[in-house]
Design an enzyme around this catalytic site. Sequence first.
Site, PDB file in Angstrom:
ATOM      1  N   HIS A  58       0.840  -1.213   0.000  1.00 25.25           N
ATOM      2  CA  HIS A  58       0.000   0.000   0.000  1.00 25.25           C
ATOM      3  C   HIS A  58       0.869   1.255   0.000  1.00 25.25           C
ATOM      4  O   HIS A  58       1.269   1.754   1.055  1.00 25.25           O
ATOM      5  CB  HIS A  58      -0.934  -0.003   1.209  1.00 25.25           C
ATOM      6  CG  HIS A  58      -1.985   1.069   1.160  1.00 25.25           C
ATOM      7  ND1 HIS A  58      -3.225   0.927   1.733  1.00 25.25           N
ATOM      8  CD2 HIS A  58      -1.978   2.312   0.607  1.00 25.25           C
ATOM      9  CE1 HIS A  58      -3.933   2.024   1.527  1.00 25.25           C
ATOM     10  NE2 HIS A  58      -3.184   2.887   0.853  1.00 25.25           N
ATOM     11  N   ASN A  92      -5.459   5.819  -6.994  1.00 27.12           N
ATOM     12  CA  ASN A  92      -6.094   7.141  -6.896  1.00 27.12           C
ATOM     13  C   ASN A  92      -5.145   8.228  -7.393  1.00 27.12           C
ATOM     14  O   ASN A  92      -4.871   9.219  -6.737  1.00 27.12           O
ATOM     15  CB  ASN A  92      -6.580   7.436  -5.469  1.00 27.12           C
ATOM     16  CG  ASN A  92      -5.464   7.526  -4.454  1.00 27.12           C
ATOM     17  OD1 ASN A  92      -4.382   6.983  -4.667  1.00 27.12           O
ATOM     18  ND2 ASN A  92      -5.700   8.221  -3.352  1.00 27.12           N
ATOM     19  N   LYS A 139      -8.807  -1.847  -5.881  1.00 27.86           N
ATOM     20  CA  LYS A 139      -8.911  -1.040  -4.667  1.00 27.86           C
ATOM     21  C   LYS A 139     -10.241  -0.307  -4.637  1.00 27.86           C
ATOM     22  O   LYS A 139     -10.572   0.454  -5.552  1.00 27.86           O
ATOM     23  CB  LYS A 139      -7.764  -0.028  -4.625  1.00 27.86           C
ATOM     24  CG  LYS A 139      -7.842   0.972  -3.481  1.00 27.86           C
ATOM     25  CD  LYS A 139      -7.607   0.292  -2.131  1.00 27.86           C
ATOM     26  CE  LYS A 139      -7.820   1.237  -0.957  1.00 27.86           C
ATOM     27  NZ  LYS A 139      -6.825   2.256  -0.795  1.00 27.86           N
ATOM     28  N   HIS A 170     -10.547   0.124   1.368  1.00 28.15           N
ATOM     29  CA  HIS A 170     -10.413   1.189   2.353  1.00 28.15           C
ATOM     30  C   HIS A 170     -11.792   1.198   3.011  1.00 28.15           C
ATOM     31  O   HIS A 170     -12.761   1.684   2.439  1.00 28.15           O
ATOM     32  CB  HIS A 170     -10.117   2.526   1.670  1.00 28.15           C
ATOM     33  CG  HIS A 170     -10.122   3.693   2.616  1.00 28.15           C
ATOM     34  ND1 HIS A 170      -9.334   4.794   2.428  1.00 28.15           N
ATOM     35  CD2 HIS A 170     -10.833   3.937   3.749  1.00 28.15           C
ATOM     36  CE1 HIS A 170      -9.563   5.658   3.416  1.00 28.15           C
ATOM     37  NE2 HIS A 170     -10.471   5.157   4.226  1.00 28.15           N
ATOM     38  N   ASP A 272       0.716   2.575   3.669  1.00 25.73           N
ATOM     39  CA  ASP A 272      -0.129   3.658   3.162  1.00 25.73           C
ATOM     40  C   ASP A 272       0.706   4.948   3.066  1.00 25.73           C
ATOM     41  O   ASP A 272       0.260   6.030   3.462  1.00 25.73           O
ATOM     42  CB  ASP A 272      -1.380   3.888   4.016  1.00 25.73           C
ATOM     43  CG  ASP A 272      -2.372   4.829   3.323  1.00 25.73           C
ATOM     44  OD1 ASP A 272      -2.146   5.167   2.147  1.00 25.73           O
ATOM     45  OD2 ASP A 272      -3.346   5.225   3.965  1.00 25.73           O
ATOM     46  N   HIS A 276       2.361  14.166   0.267  1.00 23.51           N
ATOM     47  CA  HIS A 276       1.774  15.447  -0.148  1.00 23.51           C
ATOM     48  C   HIS A 276       2.864  16.502   0.003  1.00 23.51           C
ATOM     49  O   HIS A 276       3.825  16.298   0.750  1.00 23.51           O
ATOM     50  CB  HIS A 276       0.590  15.830   0.757  1.00 23.51           C
ATOM     51  CG  HIS A 276      -0.579  14.910   0.622  1.00 23.51           C
ATOM     52  ND1 HIS A 276      -1.424  14.923  -0.462  1.00 23.51           N
ATOM     53  CD2 HIS A 276      -1.041  13.934   1.439  1.00 23.51           C
ATOM     54  CE1 HIS A 276      -2.359  13.994  -0.313  1.00 23.51           C
ATOM     55  NE2 HIS A 276      -2.146  13.381   0.827  1.00 23.51           N
TER      56      HIS A 276
END
Length: 389
Positions: A58, A92, A139, A170, A272, A276
């Site tokens: 992940h 994503n 996912k 998720h 995960d 950013h």
Amino acid sequence: MDGCFVVEGKAYVGGAVRYVSVLVEGGVVRSLKGRAEGCRVVQFPRRHLILPGFVDIHVHFRDWGLSHKETLRGGSAAALAGGVVGVLDMPNTKPHIRTAELYAKRLAEGSSLPIHYGVHMGVPEDLSELDKAKPRSVKVYPEDVAQFGWAHVEALLERCAALGCTAVFHCEDPAYISDSRPPEAEARCADRIALYARRGFRIHVTHVSLPYTVETLRGLATLDATPHHLLLSSDKCSGPFCKVNPPLRGEEQRRRLLALFLAGAVDIYATDHAPHTMEDKLAGAPGICSLDVAASLLLRFWRDGLLGLDDVLRLYSFRPARFAGLEASLRPGAPAAFSVFRLEEFSISERDFKGTCRFSPLEGLRAFGKAVAVASRGRLHLLETGEVL
Ligand code: DOR
Ligand code: ZN
């Protein structure tokens, strides 16, 4: 791939530590007692340990329209820094990977990276895209449930079952998500997943954040937990840098989750890793970077006597490797995918991060074992000198 090298030192193989001389030729482990003419020999004497490579199922390597946050190359640098030889990326991206064409494009781009790369496919609007793409895993985000509805997700589960793929959730039910993301969102999703799993669907739930989820789904679905949900709590970590979905929980819940993890109730450890920019974090973007330091945080549990080395490897190497269709071992005949760790304690700092994202609320935590070399995809990366053999 045609070069050769020998890595010498103590290794954990077959459940025991022994001295090995790993000969790698053409990207393959040829022998654990190897010496060959013309091959560079790299020795790791005392206080180092050679381990099967870690695999993270992940991560978010972003790229494309989000390359200011992270790139495939930058994410790979973070992986190597952490002794990670293989990853499964998340769909994503911008655009979201919902078609067979985008899925194939992404895999092709990942194929030139220094680590093994795979990606979970995103939920397609037209489920026949799954037949074309034939992904190992899909996912499902709360946003997908909100957009397409649970009926579409159930149709996806049927399709996935026919194709042999795993649905990765998720698990937060969007019906319970508003400005805040209460524990009920995850708990009610876990209840629903339990029903799906009882119908025989193959499901993996990622980043479990509540003991309730583990207790509800244990034995029905496979589960993973992240370093931040295991080590940080909302009592002690708040503000924009601690913002993540699902959210950090209170200290009491965190302790119970960690106890379940240490007792073997969670199958896989996964980061995960969600980069950013600093600016985006300050503006409220959720996500925590941890790929560079995740193995060292897990090895700390071994150092503290809370896990065996075999547990560590099952959680972050063997099981995730199987999930990803890889082999991360020191087995002669297998592709070389191993790492060398210097066995020292350290406190996580900005210096430990080598990807695009170089800040994390995990900074300051105690860790054990620093990756100094990684053998992956035919090359040996010597991390301290930057040399690549
Ligand atoms: O905290 C999160 N960050 N949770 C998600 O589900 C998405 C991820 C991201 O992509 O940044
Ligand atoms: Zn994620």
